[in-house]
Scaffold this motif. Sequence first.
Motif, short mmCIF file in Angstrom:
data_model
loop_
_atom_site.label_atom_id
_atom_site.label_comp_id
_atom_site.label_asym_id
_atom_site.label_seq_id
_atom_site.Cartn_x
_atom_site.Cartn_y
_atom_site.Cartn_z
N ILE A 1 6.22 13.08 -2.77
CA ILE A 1 5.65 12.06 -1.89
C ILE A 1 6.25 12.16 -0.49
O ILE A 1 7.47 12.14 -0.32
CB ILE A 1 5.86 10.65 -2.47
CG1 ILE A 1 5.21 10.53 -3.85
CG2 ILE A 1 5.30 9.58 -1.53
CD1 ILE A 1 3.70 10.74 -3.87
N THR A 2 5.37 12.23 0.52
CA THR A 2 5.81 12.37 1.91
C THR A 2 5.42 11.17 2.77
O THR A 2 5.82 11.09 3.95
CB THR A 2 5.22 13.65 2.52
OG1 THR A 2 3.80 13.68 2.29
CG2 THR A 2 5.84 14.89 1.90
N SER A 3 4.64 10.25 2.22
CA SER A 3 4.26 9.01 2.91
C SER A 3 3.67 8.08 1.88
O SER A 3 3.24 8.50 0.80
CB SER A 3 3.24 9.29 4.03
OG SER A 3 2.10 9.96 3.50
N ALA A 4 3.64 6.77 2.21
CA ALA A 4 3.11 5.80 1.25
C ALA A 4 2.62 4.56 1.98
O ALA A 4 3.07 4.24 3.09
CB ALA A 4 4.19 5.41 0.22
N GLU A 5 1.68 3.88 1.33
CA GLU A 5 1.26 2.56 1.80
C GLU A 5 1.02 1.67 0.58
O GLU A 5 0.61 2.13 -0.48
CB GLU A 5 0.00 2.65 2.66
CG GLU A 5 -1.23 3.13 1.92
CD GLU A 5 -2.33 3.60 2.88
OE1 GLU A 5 -2.30 3.21 4.06
OE2 GLU A 5 -3.21 4.36 2.44
N PHE A 6 1.33 0.38 0.76
CA PHE A 6 1.13 -0.63 -0.27
C PHE A 6 0.26 -1.72 0.36
O PHE A 6 0.63 -2.30 1.38
CB PHE A 6 2.47 -1.20 -0.74
CG PHE A 6 3.25 -0.24 -1.61
CD1 PHE A 6 3.38 -0.46 -2.97
CD2 PHE A 6 3.85 0.90 -1.07
CE1 PHE A 6 4.10 0.41 -3.78
CE2 PHE A 6 4.57 1.78 -1.86
CZ PHE A 6 4.70 1.54 -3.23
N VAL A 7 -0.91 -1.97 -0.26
CA VAL A 7 -1.91 -2.81 0.41
C VAL A 7 -2.45 -3.91 -0.52
O VAL A 7 -2.24 -3.88 -1.73
CB VAL A 7 -3.10 -1.95 0.91
CG1 VAL A 7 -2.61 -0.85 1.82
CG2 VAL A 7 -3.90 -1.36 -0.24
N LEU B 1 6.07 4.36 5.91
CA LEU B 1 5.82 3.42 4.82
C LEU B 1 5.02 2.27 5.41
O LEU B 1 5.55 1.47 6.18
CB LEU B 1 7.13 2.93 4.21
CG LEU B 1 7.01 1.89 3.09
CD1 LEU B 1 6.16 2.40 1.93
CD2 LEU B 1 8.39 1.47 2.59
N VAL B 2 3.74 2.20 5.07
CA VAL B 2 2.80 1.27 5.69
C VAL B 2 2.56 0.09 4.76
O VAL B 2 2.33 0.26 3.55
CB VAL B 2 1.47 1.99 6.02
CG1 VAL B 2 0.49 1.04 6.68
CG2 VAL B 2 1.73 3.20 6.93
N LEU B 3 2.60 -1.12 5.32
CA LEU B 3 2.41 -2.34 4.55
C LEU B 3 1.14 -3.04 4.99
O LEU B 3 0.96 -3.34 6.17
CB LEU B 3 3.60 -3.30 4.76
CG LEU B 3 5.01 -2.73 4.62
CD1 LEU B 3 6.04 -3.83 4.88
CD2 LEU B 3 5.22 -2.11 3.24
N GLY B 4 0.23 -3.30 4.02
CA GLY B 4 -1.01 -4.00 4.35
C GLY B 4 -0.97 -5.44 3.93
O GLY B 4 -0.06 -5.87 3.23
N GLY B 5 -1.95 -6.18 4.42
CA GLY B 5 -3.23 -5.77 4.95
C GLY B 5 -4.17 -5.24 3.87
O GLY B 5 -3.80 -4.91 2.75
N ASP B 6 -5.49 -5.29 4.24
CA ASP B 6 -6.49 -4.81 3.28
C ASP B 6 -6.54 -3.28 3.31
O ASP B 6 -5.98 -2.63 4.19
CB ASP B 6 -7.84 -5.48 3.52
CG ASP B 6 -8.52 -5.05 4.81
OD1 ASP B 6 -8.74 -3.84 4.99
OD2 ASP B 6 -8.86 -5.94 5.64
#
Length: 301
Positions: free
Chosen positions: A266-272, A94-99
């Motif tokens: 869903i197996t991965s996610a990012e919110f940017v 679970l990746v948090l952005g950032g642009d």
Amino acid sequence: MNKLSISLIGVPMDLGQNRRGVDMGPSAIRYAGVVERIEALGHSVKDEGDIAISHTRKEQSPNTHLRNLEDVIDGNTKLGNKVNEVLEAGQFPLVLGGDHSIAIGTLAGLADKYENLGVIWYDAHADLNTAETSPSGNIHGMPLAVSLGLGHADLVNIRSYAPKVKPENVIIIGARSVDPGERELIKEKGIKVFSMHEIDKLGMTEVMNQTIEYFRERSVDGVHLSLDLDGIDPLYTPGVGTPVPGGISYRESHLAMEMLYASNLITSAEFVEVNPILDEKNKTADVAVALMGSLFGESLV
């Protein structure tokens, strides 16, 4: 979706565009209670901390039309390696952005594991520009093109292979600001798009039903959600760098996340693109965390 072991990866990247502040997005999302929200649903969360990102802005890189190219490559290479490490440990990234340029690294890390990865690009923009078509040279408008193998060779070949994703495995949801070169590429590659016109016409339930069925028919071995907060109407998410009026509503977005949770795809996610400097009392980070709650199983009753 079973109870997950989730690895939270912060990416304080603001080099893919020219408005400062989005590097504080991961901190704002943490402050909004993301770990507590997800753990309350029974999942385990390991905060992996932040990827080290250069804060030296070189603006346009020599002999290219691209801003901060070398540092964007460096940050995304580190992110790709970290995402791959997390996957190898059996964790949900679970990746948090950032642009949104950070999606280059996320997808580079995922594509080693998934041979037929599906991607949901939840965004006001298509992010399909290249140096030749981009009006600005901002790499945050290019990550989907890069992941399809189009663009500067050093971006395209992060982690030493390309492309990361097949165009027929991509669905863009919420598009309403698409550049002419991107329109041509969408037609050329046959990329599936649910613009705001389709969302208004069909309704979010039908859009998500079609999205879920599309991926099931293609027998994808994983689906990544790349959610840009500017996909949602700026009435609800004022803290984004490139707001576009007339977007997806707060409630429609929750419905979409709830349906994705129920699909178990869903197996991965990012919110940017959470930018606290442009925000109102951390409202946009709060929306991001609330949507993560729905994606991981929170329900209204």
